[in-house]
Write an enzyme that holds these catalytic residues in place. Structure first.
Site: not given
Ligand code: NOJ
Ligand code: CA
Length: 532
Positions: A98, A200, A268, A329-330
């Site tokens: 990431d 990210d 993302e 994960h969000d």
């Protein structure tokens, strides 16, 4: 033309704190992931993406990076990472990290230097502004975690911008020195052998230069979270971001062999379809895969899904490769949204659409959101705006491996509670059950790998009625039909002529699908893959 590996791959997302703890401190780590590589290889995925592992004060659980080129001691060491990479590669698994370029931790040496004084050499590495005439924040921008996105720095008498926590100051990506430093970070990990990055909040990197107020959001309701009070018109998705994505792409592609993109970039980007497509870049000069989150919030209705898939496919620039995401994960888990029966259909959808799927750890077990008692809440998102259901702890619960204490995740109490049903819903238990969702995922991944039509083939929606979503996948002479009954009543699908005599490759249930005179009969929540 040879297809790059990431087009035919399934990418599995690991939230490292929650996958496997190897040293008994209740927090997952790199050695733990290495221990579980055989599981991942056996599952049939092709690549793992690991959420941040870098040194971090953990204000946002690793998305506040204090040093981009090292490993947090809680996760292990650089040597542990090298070992994980070598072991993964030995099993034919690719490894993505990431990359968190938009902001650093406030404890990063760069920020310490930047905030030390107005004349500091790195002052311009972050976004500093004088107060508004009334002494308040420079504009009305709101942090994604609620509250003003500007934090006051008493020492130097200016505000700094943070799109997330005040412990996550945003870097100034208009500064070439910042660009150069962050590109070095990419090279550091590429040189170590990583196969790609998930980037990210890529669409956040550049903000309008003069920081104008964002317009109010007419659809805002408090339950949405305070960030939605304004539209992020000037604080995100600025045209200059595409040149940065192109630089990142050039760096990744410079590691390619014979013109093939060997290293992949996933961006993302939470944007509607049209602006999202710009992140593929002109002439493929953007990221390889701007992440497509459309399925996460899609209504579970055949017509709506068909429109969404067709709209996305039609919007793709020429030769751009699609991708699909069901969870991360969000966002709430798919089993929480749909329940297990429909989560099985969702699994078949995810793994049979055209494009690279990302699969969130634990979704292969049908994990639901875990219950987090108020005293155990960890996520700053929940702590800052409690009770709105925005917290992400429920989707970050430890992976349940077996029926032992702490579900085989750790010898110590885990950092977040396990799911209440972990004594039944765990890898060991479900591996033995032919009808488990885990067994379905394994079969789906195996069928996908065995059929180029699924992995890289063309896609076309088929005519269907009622609650049925149906499509064809085709590669050369291989023609497959995927038929999904999204509803709770039995449905029929008239098979096209070319599919007469087709045979069932795989169904979401333990039973065979019924075919009568070119009519496929689907029970409630039943789906299948058929080969013509
Ligand atoms: C997006 C990440 O997915 C999320 O977990 C994080 O809190 C923010 N970016 C800030 O880095
Ligand atoms: Ca540990």
């Amino acid at each position: 033309m040879t297809t790059p590996w990431w087009q035919s791959s399934v990418i599995y997302q690991i939230y490292p704190r929650s996958f496997q703890d190897a040293n008994g401190d209740g927090i997952g780590d790199l050695k733990g992931i290495t221990q579980r590589l055989d599981y991942l290889g056996g599952l049939g995925i092709d690549a793992i993406w690991i959420s941040p592992i870098y040194p971090s004060p953990m204000a946002d659980f690793g998305y506040d990076v204090a040093d981009h080129c090292d490993v947090d001691p809680r996760f292990g060491t650089l040597a542990d990472f090298d070992e994980l990479l070598a072991q993964a590669h030995a099993r034919g698994l690719k490894v993505l990290l990431d990359f968190v370029p938009n902001h650093t931790s406030d404890r990063h040496a760069w920020f310490a230097e930047s905030r030390s004084s107005r004349d500091a050499a790195k002052r311009d590495w972050y976004l500093w502004c004088d107060p508004a005439p009334n002494g308040g924040p420079p504009n009305n921008w709101i942090s994604d975690f609620g509250g003003s996105a500007w934090a006051w720095d008493e020492t130097s008498g200016q505000y700094y911008y943070h799109a997330f926590l005040k412990e996550q100051p945003d870097l100034n990506w208009r500064n070439p020195a910042v660009q150069a430093a962050m590109y070095e970070v990419m090279r550091f990990w590429f040189d170590r052998g990583v196969d790609g990055f998930r980037i990210d909040v890529l669409w956040h990197l550049i903000k309008a230069a003069d920081f104008p107020d964002n317009p109010p959001n007419p659809a805002y309701r408090p339950a949405m979270g305070e960030m939605h009070r304004v539209l992020q018109l000037h604080s995100t998705d600025q045209p200059e971001v595409h040149a940065l994505a192109a630089e990142m792409r050039a760096i990744a592609d410079s590691y390619g062999i014979a013109g093939l993109c060997e290293r992949v970039l996933l961006g993302e980007i939470y944007l509607p379809i049209d602006p999202l497509m710009h992140y593929y870049g002109q002439e493929h000069a953007g990221v390889h895969l701007p992440l497509n989150f459309l399925l996460i919030d899609a209504p579970w209705q055949a017509g709506a899904l068909a429109d969404l898939i067709a709209g996305y496919e039609a919007a793709l620039p020429p030769a751009a490769w699609p991708n699909w995401v069901l969870g991360n994960h969000d966002r709430p888990r798919i089993a929480r949204k749909l329940g297990e029966a429909k989560a099985r259909i969702a699994a078949m959808l995810l793994l049979t659409l055209r494009g690279t799927p990302t699969l969130y750890y634990g979704d292969e077990l049908g994990l639901n959101d875990a219950k987090i008692p108020p005293s155990q809440v960890q996520d700053p998102r929940e702590l800052r705006e409690p009770g709105l259901g925005l917290g992400r702890d429920p989707v970050r619960s430890p992976m349940p491996w077996d029926g032992s204490e702490n579900a085989g995740f750790s010898t110590a109490p885990p950092w977040l509670p396990l799911n209440a049903d972990c004594h039944l819903r765990n890898v060991a238990e479900m591996t033995g059950e032919r009808a488990s969702i885990l067994a379905l995922y394994r079969r789906l991944l195996a069928v996908r790998r065995a059929h180029p039509a699924l992995a890289i083939g063309a896609f076309a929606l088929l005519d269907s009625a009622g609650d049925v979503l149906a499509y064809e996948r085709r590669h050369g002479t291989q023609r497959l039909i995927v038929a999904l009954n999204l509803g709770t009543d039995a449905q029929r699908l008239e098979l096209p002529d070319w599919a007469s005599g087709c045979r069932l490759l795989l169904s979401t249930t333990a039973e065979a699908l019924l075919i009568e005179n070119n009519m496929l009969l689907l029970r409630a929540d039943e789906g299948g893959v058929l080969a013509a």
